[in-house]
Design an enzyme around this catalytic site. Structure first.
Site, PDB file in Angstrom:
ATOM      1  N   TYR A 157       9.471   4.286   3.437  1.00 20.97           N
ATOM      2  CA  TYR A 157      10.424   3.416   4.130  1.00 20.97           C
ATOM      3  C   TYR A 157      11.869   3.790   3.851  1.00 20.97           C
ATOM      4  O   TYR A 157      12.776   3.362   4.582  1.00 20.97           O
ATOM      5  CB  TYR A 157      10.168   1.951   3.757  1.00 20.97           C
TER       6      TYR A 157
ATOM      7  N   ASP B 122       0.802  -1.218   0.000  1.00 24.16           N
ATOM      8  CA  ASP B 122       0.000   0.000   0.000  1.00 24.16           C
ATOM      9  C   ASP B 122       0.838   1.273   0.000  1.00 24.16           C
ATOM     10  O   ASP B 122       0.310   2.354  -0.253  1.00 24.16           O
ATOM     11  CB  ASP B 122      -0.970   0.012   1.182  1.00 24.16           C
TER      12      ASP B 122
END
Length: 448
Positions: A247, A169
């Site tokens: 990330y 996602d």
């Protein structure tokens, strides 16, 4: 259409079900009519089934929900398999995070040493699932959300080929937020996104033949209006000339994030372990309140997502529009619709590379823009990567492949290489100590 969810007692399963209900309300063609849940923890599966029953109340055409007793029963006759297992449970995640932190390096579920440990524990289970799917449901498509998603998808592709597709996602969230920041129509934008799972970059955002990304990168106020802009800061984003996956904050700001994680009272895994244990205990005792308890717990989970990275970049709160909890469920449903309806949709997925990134093996799984139809997902050509982007991809792919080799062949040298070569692990000696501690505390989980 039948959908089977492996890890059917997982906390986020109601999000997938919620998306299925949207299809039911619209009486969408090719919609899911049966949802099969399979989980090695039958209590959790029953709790989640009670949440789904409450969620579906009053919705005409809601898919029938069934709990399967064993894996082969869950797989037989299914059209799609959604794999969202957690080998070792949340207790395993706590271990993955705490052991690296004790050695002074980042512990995180999918990034750094924690991600390698999780992969070492998960690959064989994922391969077992792939083999069972190939035997019991050879025509089914497997949608993998099991983390580390890129590594696990690549391992499963050795058995299933292109019939396994990984989803995440994070990329779709990044594109959605960037599109909103420039005020563009999401149905008209096209984009170039490439990388590995949890390691990718949005490099163009085009509408009507014009790239809107340079203007966004030059607009500090617009950058400060969405999560990735706040997380990385305008100065660094302009230097990169791209919008990184969230990330990548662990890589670009490793010192600040590590300090934030070490200063926190609990790791993310410890928070979720405690939170989810409390939810399942309460919901099992009061099934009539299960949906209410789930929604309350979900919102708390979303509010605290990536809290350590946000603390390291100024301590800002998530926007209300990003707390919906949707994302990977919408990607999964869009993928199923595109395959079942032969739509030719464009989605960011984890698939085998082919010739998309010439420096990588054709069999290596990458995360990039794909066109999806009845034949599956095919990566689209992309512009050449910059040296810094390609360098990170090559190093992380070497880590992923060493971890797969280590798991499949019980190869300690490969496991050590996977840990020591990770950019967030700064010493082979540290890697060796992390590996030794993990091998002495390995949680057990099997596919039945």
């Amino acid at each position: 259409m039948r959908l089977t969810i492996l890890g059917g007692g997982g906390f986020r399963v109601p999000l997938v079900h919620r998306a299925l209900l949207d299809d039911a309300r619209r009486d969408a063609p090719g919609r899911c009519t049966e949802l099969v849940l399979y989980d090695t923890d039958s209590t959790r599966a029953r709790v989640i089934a009670s949440v789904l029953a409450a969620q579906a109340a009053g919705v005409p055409g809601a898919p029938a929900v069934r709990i399967a007793d064993d894996l082969d029963q869950a797989l037989r006759g299914t059209d799609f398999v959604f794999s969202a297992i957690r080998v070792g449970g949340t207790a395993g995640r706590v271990m993955d995070e705490r052991i690296p932190l004790s050695e002074g390096v980042l512990g995180q579920e999918t990034v750094g040493a924690g991600g390698v440990l999780y992969g070492l524990r998960t690959v064989l289970v994922a391969l077992d699932i792939a083999e069972r799917v190939a035997a019991a449901a050879p025509d089914a498509w497997v949608i993998n959300f099991t983390n580390p998603a890129g590594m696990v998808t690549e391992a499963m592709s050795a058995v299933l080929g292109d019939r396994v597709i990984g989803i995440c996602d994070s990329p779709v969230g990044l594109v959605r937020r960037a599109t909103r920041a420039v005020g563009a129509d999401p149905d008209r934008v096209t984009f170039d996104y490439v990388g590995l799972n949890h390691l990718g970059w949005l490099r163009t955002l085009e509408m009507d033949g014009r790239d809107l990304l340079p203007g966004l990168l030059a607009d500090e106020q617009a950058l400060d209006s969405f999560e990735e802009g706040k997380l990385f800061g305008a100065d660094w984003l302009r230097a990169l000339g791209a919008l990184p996956n969230e990330y990548l904050h662990y890589y670009y700001f490793r010192r600040e994030t590590l300090r934030s994680v070490r200063e926190a009272a609990k790791t993310r895994g410890e928070f979720l372990d405690q939170q989810q244990s409390g939810f399942f205990e309460e919901a099992a005792a009061a099934p009539h309140r299960s949906h209410e308890l789930w929604e309350r717990t979900r919102l708390q989970r979303e509010v605290t997502y990536m809290a350590e990275s946000r603390a390291a970049s100024g301590g800002w709160q998530r926007d209300t529009c990003d707390l919906d909890g949707g994302g990977y469920d919408r990607v999964a449903l869009a993928l199923m619709r595109a395959v079942a309806g032969d739509e030719g949709a464009r989605l960011i997925l984890n698939v085998r590379n082919g010739t998309t990134v010439p420096a990588l093996d054709p069999e290596a799984v990458i995360e990039t823009v794909c066109v999806v139809d009845a034949k599956g997902a095919r990566p689209l050509p992309c512009a050449p990567l910059r040296e810094d982007q390609l360098g990170l991809m090559l190093q992380l792919k070497a880590v992923e492949r060493a971890a797969i080799q280590a798991a499949v062949h019980e190869d300690r040298d490969a496991a050590l290489r996977a840990l020591a070569l990770h950019p967030l692990v700064d010493s082979p000696a540290v890697a060796a100590r992390i590996l030794a501690r993990a091998q002495g505390a390995k949680p057990v989980a099997t596919v039945r």
